[in-house]
Scaffold this active site. Structure first.
Site, PDB file in Angstrom:
ATOM      1  N   GLY A 217       0.825  -1.197   0.000  1.00 11.71           N
ATOM      2  CA  GLY A 217       0.000   0.000   0.000  1.00 11.71           C
ATOM      3  C   GLY A 217       0.864   1.253   0.000  1.00 11.71           C
ATOM      4  O   GLY A 217       2.065   1.206   0.297  1.00 11.71           O
ATOM      5  N   CYS A 218       0.251   2.374  -0.328  1.00  6.58           N
ATOM      6  CA  CYS A 218       1.001   3.630  -0.430  1.00  6.58           C
ATOM      7  C   CYS A 218       1.487   4.074   0.947  1.00  6.58           C
ATOM      8  O   CYS A 218       2.678   4.351   1.141  1.00  6.58           O
ATOM      9  CB  CYS A 218       0.155   4.705  -1.102  1.00  6.58           C
ATOM     10  SG  CYS A 218      -1.507   4.907  -0.429  1.00  6.58           S
TER      11      CYS A 218
END
Lengths: 350, 350, 350, 350
Positions: A153-154
């Protein structure tokens, strides 16, 4: 490769992650995009919805058909929403494709934890076990040759790269970790909602998903491994009035006396030879714009002797290192290519 | 008034025009808001959707019921979409209410022209005839005592105030008028769409509705009256990355030799005594932020001797002078109150 | 007052705090602005530098002359830089003026601490002792009748209002407090620098003054008093791409088990009767835009049972509640007027 | 080239044009940057002022010394302010360097006209005569082999590419041309001023240099040549709250009846084979973000039968096609390389 390019397909081409994959893959010397795929818009040129691709991508969007994808491509990126990938990826694997998944569906190893945070059914357990979590600078060795790579994920990317060396080294108390994270609006995707309405978020700053963000278990899973013990973190997400960029401002109690120079040394050693992590000089802290449009993760430190805490600043472009760029970095690692192949773009500044 | 306040209701309270009416009416000394009305959210406090009104407006939203509105209020503002007002206003008038309509439904006197631009049925002809077009500084005299006031559009307000004195005086050639208009995103309303998505319009500039904007016939209708002949204009609308503000940059050929000082003199005389139009000194041109949050319309001029053209810059806050503020100005005029009653707020700067 | 208005002067009228004082004081029923003062631009109309004040403030700027100010005014606001106020205020007091100072010069009671953070000489000790710190909702009682009021900093206002009730009640561990603060660019003032250049901070997020911000000792001084013990905090400031607004995201370890409802109850009781602090419902957290242009401070809570920590969100408009608005609130308290006199403007939304 | 790269130097490396040259040249396969030069910061690494270049450009900045530049490089880009280039370029040419100048100093062929708009002395007449104006798609043939190339201005590039085909073809009346141009703030350079202060231009729209912009004579010079007669235009510049991007909205009277399809056909033919001009389909108009970070110029048309006018929309990234990108395109043309060598980057979207 014997001169032949690897054929790749992109499912979810009409999302922000999808078009960013296209931007980078077009310049990748070892890859050819053979199919851009959208469940909602197949049959029309992608430039209808994304006019910036006029004359750059002229092929029509394909529909989501695993057999057809397998005919056209060797590798597929799935930039699909959580819940969709969980169902689609098994079919793509069965069709013989190598899959790099950008949804969150294969990141959490424990299906029960997945379900308690994502609020829908987890993918089948064997696939969760098979999926390699591709935080390139940390788990890159495991990615090599993998058939199913789960792209981080970011928020976890910015956060974990900023914390892992200190946690591994035992320099900070894992129980003390507090992460104050800020994201640009593109992180919410291209779907329309009041939250992403320009007049609502311009000149505004807001928190969201307080203590409920699905990136929390992802961060805890990886940190726990690095610490060798169960780690629980406080993690807050803010929406900021910009399009791209994530900053994680991270606070932790130092276990002993250490200086900024010590931390810089530790981190530079940990990331030696990795082209995309840049550790800043003492007294310099990264800003999100300094990695805009690029695959870099920049990290800086401030030690406060008064409180015995360190503040770690880590920034990425959420769509690049936080999504498409790292996915291509994982492709490069999986194929045994240079890690930065096709990714050597400088940040766009200003 | 003998000490008693006029009771007003607002239909469409949950749009941007509606909440701006609330902001100003709360400070209006002669008015009391007795009902805030929403077709979609009745029964809940308005602060659910607009937390900035927490503890400021505590009453629940009412539904749209003309009889009930007439029981609660003397005057009603209809900040409803075009098409809705056309059907609702007759019922409100029948219930005995004075109506100030912020939709475009009663602006175009010719039903056929209305239908060719708005693409749906026009209101009944007698109401179109009855409605007084409330461009306060121009038609304010006619507003006094009116039962149905049609509040001008945002673009027409900025544009017409900037053009009428020169057109009336015959100083510019009406056939030469070109209007390059720019608006903030709030002009598109609170509904969600790709066009108003932050990541799409931030750091962006785009044209829309080329030659098809429904404000064109409104501008032409009023200019034709001012010119005493049929006027056709070129009018282009741009969406700009800001929340509020309209700038009309207007080009016209001068019929004779005239200086900026001449124009300033002409306009200052035309708007003498009107508190909300400010004519700038020679060499100074207004910026949208200089009227942000206020009811002002600021106008400046540049004469180009090389081309024989004048460029006129006119700016307003689209939600205030372009909607809610002018609607209250019209209420004031209709009631015989001071024109600026409740509207004396300075621009918010920076 | 027997009908006569109090005469006020504003030193530093050409800064952002100064023009915001003007915006609010123009609508204050008990006050008249008799002199707007600037050290750099005296003799010209203020609208030359701030065209939004065209036709609103027509008087010329005065120079900084304490005797002249005392002739024209009863009360003076000093919106001057730190270092300047320390020298000017004694002269203004000697001239018989009541002073409300918006610089930081009189906030820190201990001159040595002042000098170690502000890096220049502290004002004389007796004035530091005399100055009343005007955090209106906390120390408002002491402000009444004061001759020298020191207006709090922007970050301390948001932060202290968000922390004091829990600290006073002993519900959180003061040693655990971490404050992640974010500000709009107007907080840096109107002076030009690379840091405030649009192309540098638009689409950007950066930290600054890591562990060195002069608001740290101010926060610690007040928190220590509330806690009854010495409190040291970790405090980080971020510059965000917006003009106005401060958000303090604050983290602390709960001493016992308590719910969001408990905290809401505690805070509502503490701020009972104070018009400008709004405590949000459980599950709702304030955004900066929800107080834009107004004097409100909105506060919300998230308790995380997993970590035993509470996250407190507090937002203000940095130029209003963080500067000009609170200064007028202090004037009201000092004069024995209604606390919200002249300040009853709703937030500007959107 | 026989495998060896051309060595290039960049004077003015610490301006926005300079760092953008660096971004593109780093990916140019036939070029090597051998010297980055700054008059103000020589001796320090460029990443001190531009941290986004950390670990990307590690060499120190050189001073401005023509002999030294000639030792290090074959070609030099001068991204220097107007007035500076006029004096520096002759020395660079004398030292044997090929020069691509990004200032405006060599664009206007007539020194007197230059001086009346630029307000300082023109370069020597023989150099003005020698300099080839490098509007790549129009004058590219003349650029081949040139020793001194004058790179066009940002506004002229967008404007001229949008107008020339119609002017050449005689389809529009040159006397009727009105250009309403809008630019992002980076066009003002990195120098600090109130005009570029974030709090002043955010959420704002303003005009500047009304009828006095130095790009007017440049546009008129090239249009006059295309028209075969003297052309005078009305040209207005607006500053918009974004970092990058220029949009020219251009109005002209059509000489005969022609449709959008006709114009599209005309322009596609005129720009056939040129990789960086994209003519949009009928009913589609370009937005600035659709060329962000890239060398494209996108053009669209709207014909209004009611007024007999055409509106032409042309957009570029002011720092790329309006400066650094086109300068590299000119290098490519001058060297006989592929026009798009090193420039094949897609727009960054969103």
């Amino acid at each position: 490769m014997s001169g032949e390019k690897v054929k790749v397909a992109i499912v979810g081409s009409t999302g922000y992650g999808g078009v960013e994959l296209i931007r980078f893959l077009l310049g990748h010397p070892l890859v050819e995009i053979t199919s851009v795929i959208s469940s909602s818009s197949s049959g029309v040129p992608i430039s209808e919805g994304f006019p910036h691709l006029t004359e750059i991508i002229v092929q029509n969007l394909d529909g989501v058909d695993p057999e057809l994808i397998a005919e056209k491509a060797d590798v597929v990126f799935t930039a699909t929403p959580s819940g969709v990938s969980g169902k689609l990826v098994p079919e793509l694997l069965n069709a013989g494709l190598k899959v790099i998944d950008l949804s969150g569906d294969f990141r959490i190893k424990d299906g029960q934890i997945y379900e308690s945070w994502y609020k829908h059914e987890a993918p089948q357990a064997d696939l969760l076990a098979q999926a390699v979590y591709g935080l390139a600078e940390i788990t890159g060795e495991q990615v090599r040759g993998a058939e199913l790579i789960s792209n981080p994920g970011c928020y976890p990317t910015a956060t974990l790269l900023g914390l892992i060396p200190a946690v591994e080294a035992g320099w900070i108390d894992p129980a003390s970790i507090i992460i104050d994270a800020k994201s640009g609006v593109s992180g919410a995707g291209r779907g329309t909602s009041l939250m992403t309405h320009y007049a609502e978020i311009n000149e505004n700053l807001k928190v969201y998903k307080m203590n409920r963000h699905q990136h929390i278990p992802e961060i805890e899973q990886v940190l726990s491994e690095a610490a060798g013990e169960n780690v629980t973190v406080t993690f807050t997400t803010h929406l900021t009035p910009m399009t791209r960029g994530i900053m994680s401002t991270m606070y932790a109690t130092l276990k002993g006396i250490c200086t900024e120079a010590d931390l810089i040394g530790l981190y530079r050693k940990r990331y030696e030879g990795r082209p995309f992590v840049r550790i800043r000089e003492a007294g310099s802290w990264p800003a999100t714009k300094e990695v805009f449009g690029s695959n870099y993760c920049d990290i800086g430190f401030a030690v406060d002797e008064r409180t015995g805490r360190v503040t770690i600043i880590s920034v990425i472009d959420n769509i690049v290192k936080g999504a498409a760029g790292q996915a291509i970095q994982n492709l490069n690692l999986a194929m045994g290519w240079e890690e930065d192949c096709g990714l050597k773009l400088s940040p766009v500044y200003p």
